[in-house]
Design a protein around this motif. Structure first.
Motif, PDB file in Angstrom:
ATOM      1  N   UNK A 132      10.638  -3.206  -6.345  1.00 12.12           N
ATOM      2  CA  UNK A 132      11.786  -3.859  -6.011  1.00 12.12           C
ATOM      3  C   UNK A 132      11.493  -5.013  -5.121  1.00 12.12           C
ATOM      4  N   UNK A 133      10.093  -5.424  -4.684  1.00 14.02           N
ATOM      5  CA  UNK A 133       9.713  -6.460  -3.719  1.00 14.02           C
ATOM      6  C   UNK A 133      10.497  -6.348  -2.492  1.00 14.02           C
ATOM      7  N   UNK A 134      10.350  -4.968  -2.093  1.00 15.95           N
ATOM      8  CA  UNK A 134      11.070  -4.874  -0.576  1.00 15.95           C
ATOM      9  C   UNK A 134       9.860  -4.733   0.217  1.00 15.95           C
ATOM     10  N   UNK A 135       9.576  -5.172   1.205  1.00 16.50           N
ATOM     11  CA  UNK A 135       8.574  -5.081   2.185  1.00 16.50           C
ATOM     12  C   UNK A 135       8.863  -3.929   3.103  1.00 16.50           C
ATOM     13  N   UNK A 136       7.767  -3.159   3.569  1.00 16.57           N
ATOM     14  CA  UNK A 136       8.132  -2.036   4.286  1.00 16.57           C
ATOM     15  C   UNK A 136       7.221  -1.927   5.733  1.00 16.57           C
ATOM     16  N   UNK A 137       7.868  -1.862   6.762  1.00 14.11           N
ATOM     17  CA  UNK A 137       7.511  -1.696   8.085  1.00 14.11           C
ATOM     18  C   UNK A 137       7.608  -0.230   8.445  1.00 14.11           C
ATOM     19  N   UNK A 138       6.781   0.508   8.356  1.00 16.81           N
ATOM     20  CA  UNK A 138       6.730   2.073   8.599  1.00 16.81           C
ATOM     21  C   UNK A 138       6.485   2.362  10.005  1.00 16.81           C
ATOM     22  N   UNK A 139       7.610   2.892  10.764  1.00 21.75           N
ATOM     23  CA  UNK A 139       7.330   2.957  12.030  1.00 21.75           C
ATOM     24  C   UNK A 139       6.824   4.194  12.732  1.00 21.75           C
ATOM     25  N   UNK A 140       6.727   5.429  11.783  1.00 21.36           N
ATOM     26  CA  UNK A 140       6.387   6.794  12.308  1.00 21.36           C
ATOM     27  C   UNK A 140       5.342   7.528  11.609  1.00 21.36           C
ATOM     28  N   UNK A 141       5.701   7.435  10.094  1.00 23.53           N
ATOM     29  CA  UNK A 141       4.724   8.129   9.178  1.00 23.53           C
ATOM     30  C   UNK A 141       3.276   7.470   9.076  1.00 23.53           C
ATOM     31  N   UNK A 142       2.020   8.036   9.377  1.00 24.42           N
ATOM     32  CA  UNK A 142       1.025   7.642   9.494  1.00 24.42           C
ATOM     33  C   UNK A 142      -0.256   8.254   8.787  1.00 24.42           C
ATOM     34  N   UNK A 143      -0.179   8.999   7.982  1.00 21.89           N
ATOM     35  CA  UNK A 143      -0.984   9.664   7.307  1.00 21.89           C
ATOM     36  C   UNK A 143      -2.132   8.561   6.397  1.00 21.89           C
ATOM     37  N   UNK A 144      -3.198   8.926   6.308  1.00 25.48           N
ATOM     38  CA  UNK A 144      -4.336   7.848   5.531  1.00 25.48           C
ATOM     39  C   UNK A 144      -3.686   7.655   4.166  1.00 25.48           C
ATOM     40  N   UNK A 145      -3.110   8.772   3.750  1.00 25.46           N
ATOM     41  CA  UNK A 145      -2.575   8.584   2.355  1.00 25.46           C
ATOM     42  C   UNK A 145      -1.598   7.469   2.057  1.00 25.46           C
ATOM     43  N   UNK A 146      -1.166   6.952   3.007  1.00 24.17           N
ATOM     44  CA  UNK A 146      -0.159   5.666   2.956  1.00 24.17           C
ATOM     45  C   UNK A 146      -1.118   4.712   2.809  1.00 24.17           C
ATOM     46  N   UNK A 147      -2.175   4.564   3.575  1.00 19.23           N
ATOM     47  CA  UNK A 147      -3.152   3.461   3.445  1.00 19.23           C
ATOM     48  C   UNK A 147      -3.713   3.360   2.033  1.00 19.23           C
ATOM     49  N   UNK A 148      -4.221   4.651   1.852  1.00 18.30           N
ATOM     50  CA  UNK A 148      -4.771   4.867   0.599  1.00 18.30           C
ATOM     51  C   UNK A 148      -3.955   4.307  -0.646  1.00 18.30           C
ATOM     52  N   UNK A 149      -2.673   4.400  -0.476  1.00 22.68           N
ATOM     53  CA  UNK A 149      -1.793   3.906  -1.722  1.00 22.68           C
ATOM     54  C   UNK A 149      -1.983   2.499  -1.894  1.00 22.68           C
ATOM     55  N   UNK A 150      -2.009   1.703  -0.948  1.00 20.89           N
ATOM     56  CA  UNK A 150      -2.729   0.342  -1.024  1.00 20.89           C
ATOM     57  C   UNK A 150      -1.476  -0.500  -1.643  1.00 20.89           C
ATOM     58  N   UNK A 151      -0.166  -0.327  -0.978  1.00 17.77           N
ATOM     59  CA  UNK A 151       0.994  -0.985  -1.656  1.00 17.77           C
ATOM     60  C   UNK A 151       0.922  -2.300  -0.712  1.00 17.77           C
ATOM     61  N   UNK A 152       0.771  -3.542  -1.404  1.00 21.55           N
ATOM     62  CA  UNK A 152       0.559  -4.744  -0.694  1.00 21.55           C
ATOM     63  C   UNK A 152       1.837  -5.253   0.193  1.00 21.55           C
TER      64      UNK A 152
END
Length: 392
Positions: A132-152
Motif C-alpha cells: 500500500x506504499x505506507x512507511x512503517x516506524x516500528x516502536x517495539x517489535x524488534x525480532x531479526x525476522x523483521x530485518x530479514x523481511x527487508x521491506x524498504x
C-alpha cells in the motif's frame, strides 16, 4: 492439548499468510494514504497494538505515548500546517488479527504506520503496508525476522534482537557467569532473541548448559524448571513474555535454581513480579531500554504523559512517542507523505534525538545503537528500575 494448540496455531498462521497474499496481490497500493500522497487534510498515523489478549497492558502504554507526541506536534501547528491524527486498531498480538487490522488501517487511508509490539504479529503486516506504499516506524517489535523481511519502508525504533542479546552477554560476562541457558516460547521474537544470545555466548567462550522451548498459555512449567535447576547455569535468559516468565521464575526457584534469572524486554513489566510473587524476584534482572523514570530531567515529560493518559507510563510509551516524532520528521523533511520521499528522508536522518539516544538508521533501517541497559525489580513496587547502564 499441545497437539491441539499447534494445529490451531498453524491454522492461524495459514490464514494470516492467505490474507497477506490477497492484499499484496489485489490492493495495488490504491487504498494507502502513502500511495495517494494527499497534500491537504489531516495526516493520519496508524497504530497496531495489543488492546486485547495476553499483552493488552502494552496497548495503552503505546497509544498514549503516541498521542502525547501528536498533541505536541499539533500544538505547534502540525506538520507543514496539517494536523496529525492517530488511528488505532487492535492486533491482539496475534498474526491473523493483525493482518485484518492492518488491512483496516489501509482502508482508512493512513499515511504512515507507527505501531508494532509483538514481532509475530508485526511480521505479516509488513507486506500489506509495503504494497500500500505506507512507511512503517516500528516502536517495539524488534525480532531479526523483521530485518530479514527487508521491506524498504520499514524502520525499527527499538534495538534489534542481536543488539539486545549483546547487552545480555555483556552483563553475563560482567558478573562472571561461565555457564548460561535460554528458555523461549517459540514466538518469533523470543526464539530469535534466544538463538542470538546462544550464538554470541558460544562465540565468546561461554558454555550453554541448557535450552528449552515452552508452550505459552500453560500454568505448570515445573518440568522445565526442574531441568533448569539440575543444569545449574550461572544465568538463564528467559526471552518470552511476562505471563509465563513470572511463573517460570517462581517454579524455578521452588525447584532449587539459585542463579541469575534474566528476562528480555517482553517481560519487563510490573505484572512479572505480581505473577512471580513476593520473594521470587530477588535474582531477576532484565534487558531493556531506559524509561523516563530512569532518566534525569524527565519529570516534565512524565507529567505530560499522566495528563494525557490519566496513569503512569509503561514499557514502550517512550518508544511510541519517539516513533511519532520520527515519522513526523520524515514527513516534514520529505515535504510530502509520498512513500518514496518519506523513506528517503527517514534514511537520511542523522542523530535524531530520542529517549534511547541519538538515532541514525543503519542500511538495514535499524537503529545504529541498541540503547539497552540492565534493569532489576524494585521489591517495594514490583516495577523494573535501572540497575546497570553497561557503560562502566
Amino acid at each position: 492439548m499441545n497437539g491441539s494448540r499447534r494445529r490451531v496455531r498453524l491454522m492461524q498462521i495459514a490464514a494470516a499468510v492467505a490474507l497477506v497474499l490477497t492484499t499484496a496481490g489485489c490492493s495495488g497500493g490504491l487504498a494507502g494514504g502513502g500511495a495517494t500522497a494527499s497534500s491537504s487534510g489531516p495526516i493520519k498515523m496508524g497504530m497496531l497494538a495489543p488492546f486485547s489478549g495476553s499483552e493488552s497492558a502494552f496497548g495503552d502504554y503505546m497509544k498514549y505515548g503516541a498521542q502525547l507526541a501528536i498533541n505536541e506536534i499539533n500544538d505547534k501547528g502540525g506538520i507543514d500546517g496539517r494536523k496529525v491524527e492517530l488511528v488505532v486498531e487492535d492486533d491482539a498480538c496475534d498474526a491473523t488479527t493483525a493482518v485484518a487490522a492492518a488491512n483496516k488501517l489501509v482502508t482508512e487511508g493512513v499515511d504512515i504506520s507507527v505501531g508494532g509490539y509483538c514481532s509475530g504479529a508485526t511480521l505479516p503486516t509488513m507486506p500489506i503496508f509495503n504494497s500500500a506504499k505506507i512507511p512503517m516506524i516500528i516502536p517495539a517489535a524488534n525480532s531479526n525476522k523483521l530485518v530479514e523481511a527487508n521491506m524498504p519502508g520499514a524502520f525499527l525504533i527499538n534495538g534489534t534482537g542481536t543488539q539486545q542479546a549483546e547487552s545480555a552477554l555483556k552483563y553475563a560476562q560482567k558478573i562472571g557467569a561461565k555457564t548460561v541457558a535460554t528458555i523461549d516460547d517459540a514466538t518469533a521474537y523470543a526464539a530469535d532473541l534466544a538463538s542470538s544470545f546462544r550464538s554470541q555466548a558460544e562465540k565468546a567462550g561461554e558454555t550453554v548448559a541448557f535450552k528449552a522451548t515452552i508452550t505459552p498459555g500453560e500454568h505448570d512449567y515445573s518440568s522445565v524448571a526442574t531441568q533448569l535447576a539440575s543444569a545449574k547455569p550461572d544465568m538463564v535468559y528467559w526471552t518470552g513474555y511476562y505471563q509465563e516468565g513470572g511463573l517460570i521464575a517462581r517454579q524455578a526457584k521452588d525447584a532449587g535454581y539459585t542463579g541469575v534469572f534474566m528476562v528480555g524486554d517482553g517481560s519487563v513489566d510490573a505484572k512479572f513480579a505480581e505473577i512471580a510473587g513476593k520473594g521470587y524476584t530477588d535474582n531477576v534482572v532484565g534487558t531493556f531500554t531506559q524509561t523516563p523514570d530512569m532518566l534525569k530531567g524527565a519529570d516534565a515529560w512524565l507529567a505530560s504523559y499522566k495528563k494525557v493518559a490519566g496513569a503512569e507510563p509503561g514499557p514502550y510509551s517512550t518508544q511510541s512517542y519517539d516513533a511519532v516524532r520520527v515519522a513526523a520528521q520524515g514527513i516534514k523533511d520529505a515535504g510530502s507523505t509520498d512513500f518514496t520521499k518519506v523513506v528517503a528522508a527517514l534514511t537520511a536522518l542523522k542523530d535524531f534525538k530520542t529517549f534511547a539516544g541519538p538515532l541514525t538508521f543503519t542500511p538495514e533501517r535499524t537503529p545504529s545503537a541498541g540503547g539497552f541497559v540492565i534493569v532489576k525489580i524494585d521489591p517495594a513496587t514490583g516495577k523494573f528500575v535501572l540497575k546497570d547502564d553497561l557503560q562502566g
